[in-house]
Enzyme design. Structure first.
Site, PDB file in Angstrom:
ATOM      1  N   LYS A  40       0.816  -1.189   0.000  1.00 33.95           N
ATOM      2  CA  LYS A  40       0.000   0.000   0.000  1.00 33.95           C
ATOM      3  C   LYS A  40       0.862   1.256   0.000  1.00 33.95           C
ATOM      4  CE  LYS A  40      -2.296  -2.629   3.279  1.00 33.95           C
ATOM      5  NZ  LYS A  40      -2.645  -2.823   4.676  1.00 33.95           N
ATOM      6  N   GLY A  41       2.132   1.072   0.291  1.00 30.76           N
ATOM      7  CA  GLY A  41       3.018   2.211   0.524  1.00 30.76           C
ATOM      8  C   GLY A  41       3.119   3.211  -0.614  1.00 30.76           C
ATOM      9  N   GLU A  96       7.234   2.643  -6.481  1.00 35.71           N
ATOM     10  CA  GLU A  96       7.474   2.093  -5.145  1.00 35.71           C
ATOM     11  C   GLU A  96       7.762   3.232  -4.171  1.00 35.71           C
ATOM     12  OE1 GLU A  96       6.983   0.151  -2.938  1.00 35.71           O
ATOM     13  OE2 GLU A  96       8.263  -1.611  -2.938  1.00 35.71           O
ATOM     14  N   ASP A  97       7.368   3.056  -2.933  1.00 37.56           N
ATOM     15  CA  ASP A  97       7.625   4.094  -1.938  1.00 37.56           C
ATOM     16  C   ASP A  97       9.108   4.203  -1.614  1.00 37.56           C
ATOM     17  OD1 ASP A  97       7.667   1.585  -0.677  1.00 37.56           O
ATOM     18  OD2 ASP A  97       6.271   2.115   0.909  1.00 37.56           O
ATOM     19  N   ASP A 100      14.928  -0.300  -0.471  1.00 38.26           N
ATOM     20  CA  ASP A 100      15.752  -0.531   0.715  1.00 38.26           C
ATOM     21  C   ASP A 100      16.785  -1.603   0.371  1.00 38.26           C
ATOM     22  OD1 ASP A 100      16.591  -0.544   3.378  1.00 38.26           O
ATOM     23  OD2 ASP A 100      14.888  -1.700   4.102  1.00 38.26           O
ATOM     24  N   LYS A 128      17.190   4.070   0.043  1.00 40.05           N
ATOM     25  CA  LYS A 128      18.124   3.865   1.160  1.00 40.05           C
ATOM     26  C   LYS A 128      19.287   3.075   0.606  1.00 40.05           C
ATOM     27  CE  LYS A 128      15.273   3.120   5.115  1.00 40.05           C
ATOM     28  NZ  LYS A 128      14.788   2.120   6.087  1.00 40.05           N
ATOM     29  N   PHE A 149      14.639   4.470   9.795  1.00 40.79           N
ATOM     30  CA  PHE A 149      13.292   4.000   9.506  1.00 40.79           C
ATOM     31  C   PHE A 149      12.366   5.204   9.380  1.00 40.79           C
ATOM     32  CE2 PHE A 149       9.174   2.105   9.974  1.00 40.79           C
ATOM     33  CZ  PHE A 149       9.303   0.954   9.224  1.00 40.79           C
ATOM     34  N   VAL A 150      11.730   5.328   8.209  1.00 39.63           N
ATOM     35  CA  VAL A 150      10.888   6.498   7.955  1.00 39.63           C
ATOM     36  C   VAL A 150       9.422   6.106   7.755  1.00 39.63           C
ATOM     37  CG1 VAL A 150      12.729   7.940   7.007  1.00 39.63           C
ATOM     38  CG2 VAL A 150      11.480   6.393   5.472  1.00 39.63           C
ATOM     39  N   ASP A 156       4.528   3.216   6.257  1.00 37.59           N
ATOM     40  CA  ASP A 156       3.925   2.899   7.548  1.00 37.59           C
ATOM     41  C   ASP A 156       4.899   2.270   8.523  1.00 37.59           C
ATOM     42  OD1 ASP A 156       4.148   0.355   6.142  1.00 37.59           O
ATOM     43  OD2 ASP A 156       2.890  -0.466   7.733  1.00 37.59           O
ATOM     44  N   ARG A 162       0.727   6.394   7.620  1.00 42.93           N
ATOM     45  CA  ARG A 162       0.738   6.548   6.160  1.00 42.93           C
ATOM     46  C   ARG A 162       0.205   7.913   5.726  1.00 42.93           C
ATOM     47  NH1 ARG A 162       1.820   1.504   3.822  1.00 42.93           N
ATOM     48  NH2 ARG A 162       0.934  -0.312   4.862  1.00 42.93           N
TER      49      ARG A 162
HETATM   50  P1  IMP Z   1      13.232  -3.883   0.225  1.00 44.79           P
HETATM   51  O1  IMP Z   1      12.633  -5.102  -0.370  1.00 44.79           O
HETATM   52  O2  IMP Z   1      14.155  -4.186   1.361  1.00 44.79           O
HETATM   53  O3  IMP Z   1      13.865  -2.950  -0.782  1.00 44.79           O
HETATM   54  O4  IMP Z   1      12.092  -3.112   0.981  1.00 44.79           O
HETATM   55  C1  IMP Z   1      11.163  -2.379   0.372  1.00 44.79           C
HETATM   56  C2  IMP Z   1       9.935  -2.333   1.241  1.00 44.79           C
HETATM   57  O5  IMP Z   1      10.249  -2.372   2.652  1.00 44.79           O
HETATM   58  C3  IMP Z   1       9.215  -1.037   1.028  1.00 44.79           C
HETATM   59  O6  IMP Z   1       8.262  -1.153   0.018  1.00 44.79           O
HETATM   60  C4  IMP Z   1       8.595  -0.770   2.370  1.00 44.79           C
HETATM   61  O7  IMP Z   1       7.336  -1.395   2.431  1.00 44.79           O
HETATM   62  C5  IMP Z   1       9.502  -1.430   3.363  1.00 44.79           C
HETATM   63  N1  IMP Z   1      10.426  -0.465   3.981  1.00 44.79           N
HETATM   64  C6  IMP Z   1      11.756  -0.409   3.835  1.00 44.79           C
HETATM   65  N2  IMP Z   1      12.282   0.603   4.526  1.00 44.79           N
HETATM   66  C7  IMP Z   1      11.248   1.211   5.151  1.00 44.79           C
HETATM   67  C8  IMP Z   1      11.151   2.355   6.019  1.00 44.79           C
HETATM   68  O8  IMP Z   1      12.118   3.032   6.384  1.00 44.79           O
HETATM   69  N3  IMP Z   1       9.902   2.672   6.431  1.00 44.79           N
HETATM   70  C9  IMP Z   1       8.782   1.981   6.065  1.00 44.79           C
HETATM   71  N4  IMP Z   1       8.836   0.913   5.234  1.00 44.79           N
HETATM   72  C10 IMP Z   1      10.054   0.539   4.797  1.00 44.79           C
HETATM   73 MG    MG Z   2       6.169  -1.091   0.117  1.00 42.81          MG
END
Ligand code: IMP
Ligand code: MG
Length: 177
Positions: A40-41, A96-97, A100, A128, A149-150, A156, A162
Site C-alpha cells: 500500500k506504501g 514504489e515508496d 531498501d 536507502k 526507519f521512515v 507505515d 501513512r
Molecule cells: P526492500 O525489499 O528491502 O527494498 O524493501 C522495500 C519495502 O520495505 C518497502 O516497500 C517498504 O514497504 C519497506 N520499507 C523499507 N524501509 C522502510 C522504512 O524506512 N519505512 C517503512 N517501510 C520501509
Molecule cells: Mg512497500
C-alpha cells in the site's frame, strides 16, 4: 508516544514529484504509460506522480507480503495480488515508496518482465542506498536517504502514519515493545 522527526517536508516532496513527472513526460513523449503501484506504501506517491505526468496514463497495482517484523523483512516474499491487465507491449513504470535492500523490487521486476512489457522502469520516492543487497536501481529516484526507519507519505510502521504529509524518521526508542 512515538517520536517523529521531519526528514522531508511536504513542500520538498511536491517539488520533487513535479520534477519526476516532468522527466517521465519528456522521456515518454507521445506515448502512453502504465503506472504499476506496489500496495500500500506507493499509493500516495502514485496518486501525486500521476497528476504530474502529461501523458496518457493508466494505473495498475500489485501487492506483496513479506515475512518478518514491521521493520525488517526476512527476504521471503509472496505475491498477494498480480496486475489486473496485460502489460505486454506497454511502457510500464513500477512505482514504489522506498527502495531498501532491493529484495521486493528485484522480485517484482522479474515478475513484470515475464509480462513482456515494451519498457520497464522503476520510480522510487526514497532510496536507502546503504542497505542495498540486490543489484537493483531505480530510474527515477526522489530522495536518497540515510539508513533510518521512515514513515509518512504512504510509508507505515505497523500500518500507522501513512497519512502524514511529510516523510518523518520514527525514533526507535519510542515504540519498540
Ligand atoms: P526492500 O525489499 O528491502 O527494498 O524493501 C522495500 C519495502 O520495505 C518497502 O516497500 C517498504 O514497504 C519497506 N520499507 C523499507 N524501509 C522502510 C522504512 O524506512 N519505512 C517503512 N517501510 C520501509
Ligand atoms: Mg512497500
Amino acid at each position: 508516544m512515538a517520536k517523529l522527526k521531519i526528514l522531508i517536508t511536504a513542500e520538498e516532496i511536491a517539488a520533487k514529484v513535479a520534477e519526476l513527472g516532468a522527466r517521465i513526460t519528456a522521456d515518454f513523449a507521445g506515448e502512453s504509460v502504465v503506472l504499476v503501484g506496489v500496495l500500500k506504501g506507493a499509493a500516495i506517491f502514485l496518486a501525486d506522480l500521476a497528476r504530474q505526468i502529461q501523458l496518457d496514463v493508466s494505473f495498475d497495482f500489485i501487492a506483496l507480503s513479506s515475512y518478518g517484523n514491521a521493520r525488517q523483512h526476512s527476504g521471503e516474499i509472496k505475491l498477494i495480488k498480480d496486475v489486473d491487465r496485460s502489460m505486454e507491449g506497454h511502457n510500464v513504470i513500477l512505482v514504489e515508496d522506498i527502495l531498501d535492500t532491493g529484495l521486493s523490487l528485484s522480485y517484482i521486476k522479474n515478475l513484470l518482465q515475464a509480462h513482456r512489457p515494451r519498457n520497464l522502469k522503476i520510480a522510487a520516492l526514497l532510496d536507502k542506498t546503504a542497505r542495498r543487497s540486490e543489484p537493483v536501481q531505480a530510474d527515477y529516484v526522489g530522495f536518497v536517504i540515510p539508513d533510518e526507519f521512515v514513515v509518512g507519505y504512504g510509508l507505515d510502521f505497523a500500518e500507522r502514519y501513512r497519512n502524514l504529509a511529510d516523510v518523518c524518521v520514527l525514533e526507535p526508542d519510542s515504540h519498540e515493545a
